[in-house]
Each structure stands twice: as C-alpha cells, then as structure tokens.
Design a protein around this motif. Structure first.
Motif, short mmCIF file in Angstrom:
data_model
loop_
_atom_site.label_atom_id
_atom_site.label_comp_id
_atom_site.label_asym_id
_atom_site.label_seq_id
_atom_site.Cartn_x
_atom_site.Cartn_y
_atom_site.Cartn_z
N LYS A 1 0.83 -1.20 0.00
CA LYS A 1 0.00 0.00 0.00
C LYS A 1 0.87 1.25 0.00
N ILE A 2 0.25 2.38 -0.38
CA ILE A 2 0.90 3.68 -0.29
C ILE A 2 0.01 4.60 0.52
N ASP A 3 0.57 5.20 1.56
CA ASP A 3 -0.08 6.27 2.30
C ASP A 3 0.73 7.55 2.08
N LEU A 4 0.08 8.67 2.30
CA LEU A 4 0.71 9.96 2.08
C LEU A 4 0.49 10.89 3.25
N LEU A 5 1.57 11.51 3.70
CA LEU A 5 1.49 12.64 4.62
C LEU A 5 1.73 13.88 3.75
N PRO A 6 0.66 14.56 3.32
CA PRO A 6 0.80 15.62 2.32
C PRO A 6 1.35 16.91 2.90
N ALA A 7 1.78 17.76 1.99
CA ALA A 7 2.24 19.10 2.35
C ALA A 7 1.24 20.13 1.83
N GLN A 8 1.43 21.34 2.25
CA GLN A 8 0.64 22.45 1.75
C GLN A 8 1.51 23.68 1.72
N LEU A 9 1.07 24.69 0.97
CA LEU A 9 1.88 25.90 0.78
C LEU A 9 2.24 26.57 2.10
N GLU A 10 1.35 26.48 3.08
CA GLU A 10 1.58 27.12 4.38
C GLU A 10 2.80 26.55 5.11
N LEU A 11 3.32 25.42 4.63
CA LEU A 11 4.52 24.86 5.25
C LEU A 11 5.66 25.87 5.21
#
Length: 278
Positions: A101-111
C-alpha cells in the motif's frame, strides 16, 4: 523498523518528487517487495502530494476539507492548532490485496510559514513518525531543495539519503553543499545513523557532449566526496509528467514505453539491494 529514505538535492529541478513517487509505487506494487509505504511530502510546493492525489483530490480532500498535513505536524504545539487530530493527517492512496500500500502525509503551501519561525520544530516530525513507523516497511521523504529546518527534520527521520542528479550544466553544484549539510548534522547528532546511499542520474537523454561533460563533473565530485553513483540510470521520458497528470507510476502510465518502465524497475532493484530492502 521501517527503512527511511530521504530524496535530497540542494539544486532544484532534478526530479526528486517524480523519483520518490515512482519508488513508492514500485515498492508497494511489485511482487518483489509488496511493501507498506508512507510518502512524506516535505516541500512547500507539494508536488509529490499532487502527483499522488491529483489536483482535484488534493483540493477536495486536503485543502477544502481543512484536514491536517505535515504543516500541522510541525505546528502541533502552536496554540492555534491545540488539540488537532494528527491521526487524520495521513491519506491512503492505494492498497492491494497482496498487502502492499501507499499512504501519504501531504504538504501544503503554508509549510513555508513554518520556516519563518523554525525554533524547536525539527524534532516534531520524528515524534510523529515514531508513533506510526511500525505500520510501514518503507518511509520515503521528498525534501525541498534548500538547507533549512525541514532538512534537519528529514535527517532526523532518515537512514539513507538518495541524491537525484540531472546531468546538465551546474548539475553538481548542490553536491558539496549537501555533503557538508550531512556532516554538520552528524556532528550535531552524533548518535543518529544516516548514510548517503548514492547518486542516481535522472532524466538522462544522451545529449552528447554536454551530458557526458556533466556526468564527468559529477563523477569527479562524487569520487572526492566518496559518494557512490548507481550504475542504473533513469532516462528522460514524457511519460513521467504524463503519469503525474494520470496519478500513475511509469509502469501504469498510458502508452509509456516498456524500456522506460523496465529502466526504472532496474534502478529500484539496485537501490533496494544497496539499502537492504528485500
């Protein structure tokens, strides 16, 4: 414990996100591995997040829903986010019946805002990963092309560093800086094991003599720094950006050439052997 890999180069435009996502797909989908993989997007530009989710799903499931991301992991002790449920930060991308499986801890511009006040935040990511690491076989971190608190946070969670290099003019410019960055980290955190797995030539196109000159330059730098260069290279292919649009790895991208797909598999096998992923 999971194998923790960071993809870093202090020069941008070398294909880190594409490489990270395709490695995740290979480790999760091919019968050689069938691993449970977590991809962590540590770049405020969030390319890996959009590659895996697609722009529409990213907007719907991350931005519109105001779900936590890696940004909130770093800001977890901020009064603004007190009590936030970080268990909801990880998104499932794909899961197959054979166990991969693949899970994701996403990013966002506010980082990027986190970098304006980075004090005492580098360890926050490791604290979070320590709580979920047992659920994964491989953790892949896609890093931004700058030496910052985010880089230190990645190092704290990393066993091996993979360095993608595009063989073009100034292609080796980031290598000494990255090498020095890792040495400085080792001096600061003497008990933390982190090693450079090697350099992979990415997006090669056999444009001689410029590409050969660039490769020669990179090889000289790597020899001086004692950095391995992987034998298998990854050629330029328009199927990679097409795959990003289709949210698909090279081996599932429509009309992708077999030899390009096989080429990435060959590199994955060499890399897996180097870092001990069986």
């Amino acid at each position: 414990m999971a194998h923790k890999i960071s993809l870093i180069n202090m020069k941008g435009g070398v294909g880190k996100s594409t490489l990270a996502v395709n490695l995740a797909w290979h480790f999760s989908a091919y019968t050689s591995w069938l691993k449970k993989v977590l991809v962590i997007d540590l770049d405020p530009q969030f390319n890996a997040s959009q590659y895996l989710l697609g722009p529409d799903k990213y907007l719907k499931h991350v931005v519109t829903k105001e779900k936590p991301t890696v940004y909130h992991v770093f800001e977890r002790y901020s009064p603004e986010f007190k009590g936030i449920d970080l268990d909801k930060a990880i998104k499932n991308i794909t899961e197959n019946q054979s166990g991969g499986k693949i899970d994701l801890l996403p990013a966002q511009l506010e980082l990027a805002y986190t970098l304006k006040n980075p004090s005492d935040k580098a360890r926050n990511l490791k604290e979070f990963i320590d709580t979920v690491e047992s659920e994964y076989d491989v953790i892949i971190i896609d890093c931004s092309p700058t030496d910052s608190m985010l880089t230190e946070a990645a190092y704290l969670c990393t066993d091996h560093v993979l360095i993608p290099v595009r063989p073009e003019y100034l292609s080796s410019i980031g290598l000494p800086l990255l090498y020095r960055s890792i040495l400085d980290f080792k001096e600061k955190y003497k008990k933390h094991p982190i090693e450079i797995a090697g350099v992979v030539f990415n997006a090669t196109d056999d444009y001689s003599p410029e590409e050969n000159k660039s490769k020669k330059n990179v090889k000289e730098v790597c020899k001086n720094l004692d950095i391995k260069i992987f034998k298998k290279e990854i050629s330029f292919s328009r199927s990679y950006p097409k795959g990003a649009r289709e949210n698909a790895p090279i081996f599932r991208t429509s009309y992708a050439r077999y030899d390009r797909s096989q080429e990435f598999l060959n590199f994955t096998e060499e890399f897996a052997k180097e870092v001990g992923i069986s």
